[in-house]
Design an enzyme around this catalytic site. Sequence first.
Site, PDB file in Angstrom:
ATOM      1  N   GLY A   1      42.046  37.417  40.925  1.00 31.35           N
ATOM      2  CA  GLY A   1      41.713  37.557  42.335  1.00 31.35           C
ATOM      3  C   GLY A   1      42.511  38.626  43.054  1.00 31.35           C
ATOM      4  O   GLY A   1      42.827  39.669  42.494  1.00 31.35           O
ATOM      5  N   SER A   2      42.867  38.309  44.299  1.00 37.26           N
ATOM      6  CA  SER A   2      43.372  39.319  45.225  1.00 37.26           C
ATOM      7  C   SER A   2      44.607  40.068  44.751  1.00 37.26           C
ATOM      8  O   SER A   2      45.538  39.500  44.196  1.00 37.26           O
ATOM      9  CB  SER A   2      43.710  38.662  46.546  1.00 37.26           C
ATOM     10  N   SER A   3      44.597  41.373  45.065  1.00 37.33           N
ATOM     11  CA  SER A   3      45.712  42.255  44.756  1.00 37.33           C
ATOM     12  C   SER A   3      46.968  41.910  45.560  1.00 37.33           C
ATOM     13  O   SER A   3      48.068  42.292  45.189  1.00 37.33           O
ATOM     14  CB  SER A   3      45.295  43.682  45.071  1.00 37.33           C
TER      15      SER A   3
END
Lengths: 386, 129
Positions: free
Chosen positions: B58-60
Amino acid sequence: MLLELTKEEESALKGEQGEIMQMAYRILVATGEATDAERLVPIEWAHLSGVNYNTIGDAGEEFLASISKNARVKVKTTLNPMGFDIDNVSDYNLSENFISKQLSIKNSYETMGVTPSFSCIPYEIFDIPNPGTQVSFAESNAAIHANSFDGLKTNKESAFSALASAITGKSPYSSLRKEESPDLTIRMKVDNPNELTFGMLGFFAGKVGNNSVNISGVGEMDRRSCKALCGGMGTSGTCAKFVFGDGEPGCEKVDFDKKEMQNVHDELNTAEKGDLITLGSPQLGLEEMSDLVHKLKGRSFKKRCMIFCPRAVKEQARKIGYTNELERAGCEILSDCCTCLTPLICKDDVDAVTTNSIKGAFYLKNSNGVDVNLKPLSQIIEDETR
Amino acid sequence: MRKILVKGKTQGTVLKSNDSINFLGTVDKKTGKITDKNHELYGQSIKDSILVFPSGVGSSVGAYTIYSIKSNNSAPLAMICQKADLTVATGCALADIPLVVVSDEEFSSFHTGQQILLDTESPNPVTLL
């Protein structure tokens, strides 16, 4: 260690070019080792995440304030959304502390020479460089969009790897930067898909794919569906690229049919209806603002509807008259921020949110702690306007 | 042992999950508790554990969460993954949390509650105590 550094890069890693460079090279080396890269290559554009105070917190704010004293970006560097729109922040119940910490983060990035674009759709508001150009995009939907639709090359960067690339102008030459074919094909079997279907397909693809996947059985997609696919995929996995088509004959095949779609829906849809509507995660571009105006045909929303877009889009939309029309329909238009990890929706005030975004749904549910009601835009307009 | 991504030496108790972790939004950056109701470790804190999980997803921005939990003294002592991902690799690099990637076979041999010694400089980096 597989990664080979030049003499200058070695010297930076040893700290001979200062602490900032040493930190940046330590991050690049970990990135290179993680992705089996053999060397670093120059990049032309970095897009950074880690801007919203709600996501990076005090530790992140202090870190950025500290490095911004000496760090300067070497290449064109753009920025993800922050926590609010300064034009209407007083309409929302945010603390003084939140606002001042957010402005400190904004200031740190500007001091480092970053363009304050506050957008998760850089591919829609900036000129796209020539095909094959190496870039470093954090923001998962933007990395996937860059690799899959824009002909650019990027890793699925982390906030720190993109920051290290911005400061050094380099990134490891990892497999996603080379021409490699995916080893898995997802066969799209659902008929008459809308943007919500594509968001769920993306979420499924992120779970089963590794670095990249083929997707077959997909016809024409509008821009909204393309962005939903990228947003969904970036949320669930490590996958950073898709290629339309069947792939090579030996490719493993996985179907995305009604059952797989239902599983994603059941995981993320937790309410029958929402107290308010959010549109934008990823943020809406001008084309989607225009489409929304035309779909509304003069009707108004029966409940609050928050629309998130980049400032550049809001300004254009105002000149063309879309903003007036959307405000007449009862929409709150917010620039510089996004649904994803927004501090503007709080579970003390809101039980459930209606959205067409799979990415938005995941973070609203897990981070904001509110229930989510998933619907495609056409259904939202049918049910929630008069 | 397939790869050493962040060097270090530590000793502690294994907390294992067969689910991947999206650090942004599903790990509380102050307490290190997992907030995703669909996650195997829901409600548990990853603080001071040797966290064994397939990979970050998922998110960086999850890299900042790793840095934050370290700053708030709620981070794992070390992490052991099956697959390297950039969010975890760079978060651990900046927060100085030892991180290794192991083979599928080694991964399946870990169980919650095991006491282990991790020393990335040793010829056998993982020792069961």
